[in-house]
Enzyme design. Structure first.
Site, short mmCIF file in Angstrom:
data_model
loop_
_atom_site.label_atom_id
_atom_site.label_comp_id
_atom_site.label_asym_id
_atom_site.label_seq_id
_atom_site.Cartn_x
_atom_site.Cartn_y
_atom_site.Cartn_z
N LYS A 281 0.87 -1.18 0.00
CA LYS A 281 0.00 0.00 0.00
C LYS A 281 0.90 1.23 0.00
O LYS A 281 1.77 1.37 0.87
CB LYS A 281 -0.88 0.00 1.25
CG LYS A 281 -1.67 1.28 1.43
CD LYS A 281 -2.65 1.17 2.59
CE LYS A 281 -3.30 2.51 2.86
NZ LYS A 281 -4.39 2.43 3.82
C1 5RP Z 1 -2.12 4.42 7.88
C2 5RP Z 1 -2.97 3.63 6.95
C3 5RP Z 1 -4.35 3.96 6.94
O1 5RP Z 1 -5.11 2.82 6.72
C4 5RP Z 1 -4.60 4.92 5.84
O2 5RP Z 1 -3.76 6.02 5.91
C5 5RP Z 1 -5.97 5.35 5.89
O3 5RP Z 1 -6.43 5.79 4.75
P1 5RP Z 1 -6.60 7.31 4.33
O4 5RP Z 1 -5.25 7.94 4.35
O5 5RP Z 1 -7.17 7.13 2.95
O6 5RP Z 1 -7.56 8.00 5.25
O7 5RP Z 1 -2.55 2.79 6.24
O8 5RP Z 1 -0.86 4.38 7.42
#
Ligand code: 5RP
Length: 293
Positions: free
Chosen positions: A205
């Protein structure tokens, strides 16, 4: 270790050449994994499109209650028909998600800091693989802090999780963290995604960036793109469209869904891009039409 001086700049990414080891399986880098790994990965990535819509609501693990997630028990059930994967902590999943729900589970397994700390890069593996098995998790999500103070311990967390995951056929999702001091350049994301993939993560991710196609080409496992801070809906859909059209296999969005005035319609619009090849403009029209129905 190779000498760092005089390194040639990497540039031969062959972005138009498909991944050479795709084989018959729809998830990049997984063709030679065993049945159990492939089953979990197929729960995450739709075998028809190879893509996924993940809904991230794990923010509470370091931010506490954030706007839009005050009542997990109310927001999550509304979104179940619109997303493929629920990414959360074991506390949120066990307490607020009906176990009968058929969605894939990305279980957040590391933690260790809070918004009250300046340096968020020091985490531990807080959830062991036995609990991931009990929860039937389809992957274990580990935060990695490449280039930050906590780099070494986060790679240790990642490696231990991957070793456990390999033992029990549970994929590991490596989450690339970007600290305040860190650059959000393709140079950083190429470095970080590749390190995490080479450690053995099965999914990465990360954030969208310039030359994203090169980041994707150099990464031998699928990339899902994080949403980041809340954007106007049309801009968030453009981010989703650019990510998918440049090679991401999914979106893992949180705030751009749950902080939208219309979270369900927003998730459905993202879904159109991820699974039905909608452009950002078509998806935004779909969103506008849905909220006016
Ligand atoms: C933190 C994460 C969170 O799941 C992610 O950041 C959350 O999603 P968004 O930024 O879209 O609110 O992986 O590192």
């Amino acid at each position: 270790m190779a000498d760092k001086d005089g390194l040639k700049v990497a540039k031969d990414y062959h972005v138009d050449v498909p991944f050479a080891r795709q084989g018959n399986f729809h998830v990049k880098g997984a063709n030679d994994l065993d049945w159990g790994m492939k089953k979990h990965l197929s729960n995450i990535f739709d075998p028809k499109t190879g893509n996924t819509v993940m809904f991230a609501f794990d923010h509470g693990y370091f931010m506490g209650s954030v706007s839009g997630l005050e009542r997990l028990d109310l927001i999550i059930p509304k979104l179940l028909d619109s997303v493929d994967v629920l990414m959360g902590t074991r506390g949120a999943l066990r307490n607020c998600v009906p176990p009968a729900c058929k969605k894939a589970i990305a279980l957040r397994t590391t933690s260790g800091s809070s918004m009250l700390n300046d340096d968020l890069s020091h985490e531990v593996v807080a959830v062991n693989v036995e609990d991931a098995i009990r929860m039937n998790a389809d992957c274990m999500a580990v935060q990695t802090f490449i280039g930050a103070d906590g780099q070494l311990s986060s790679i240790d967390n990642l490696s231990k999780t991957i070793n456990d995951g390999m033992r029990y056929s549970i994929p590991t999702l490596g989450v690339i963290a970007v600290g305040k001091q860190m650059e959000r350049t393709d140079r950083f994301f190429k470095l970080a995604t590749r390190i995490v993939a080479e450690m053995g993560a099965n999914i990465i991710k990360t954030y969208y960036c310039e030359n994203f196609e090169e980041v994707v080409a150099a990464c031998p496992v699928p990339i899902v793109v994080a949403g980041g801070k809340k954007l106007p809906e049309d801009e968030a859909l453009t981010l989703a469209y650019k990510s998918i059209s440049e090679g991401a296999r999914g979106l893992d969005m949180g705030r751009n869904i749950f902080q939208s005035q219309h979270p369900v319609e927003m998730a459905n619009a993202i879904r159109k891009i991820v699974h039905e090849k909608f452009t950002d403009k078509e998806a935004y029209e779909f969103y506008r039409d849905s909220i006016h129905e």
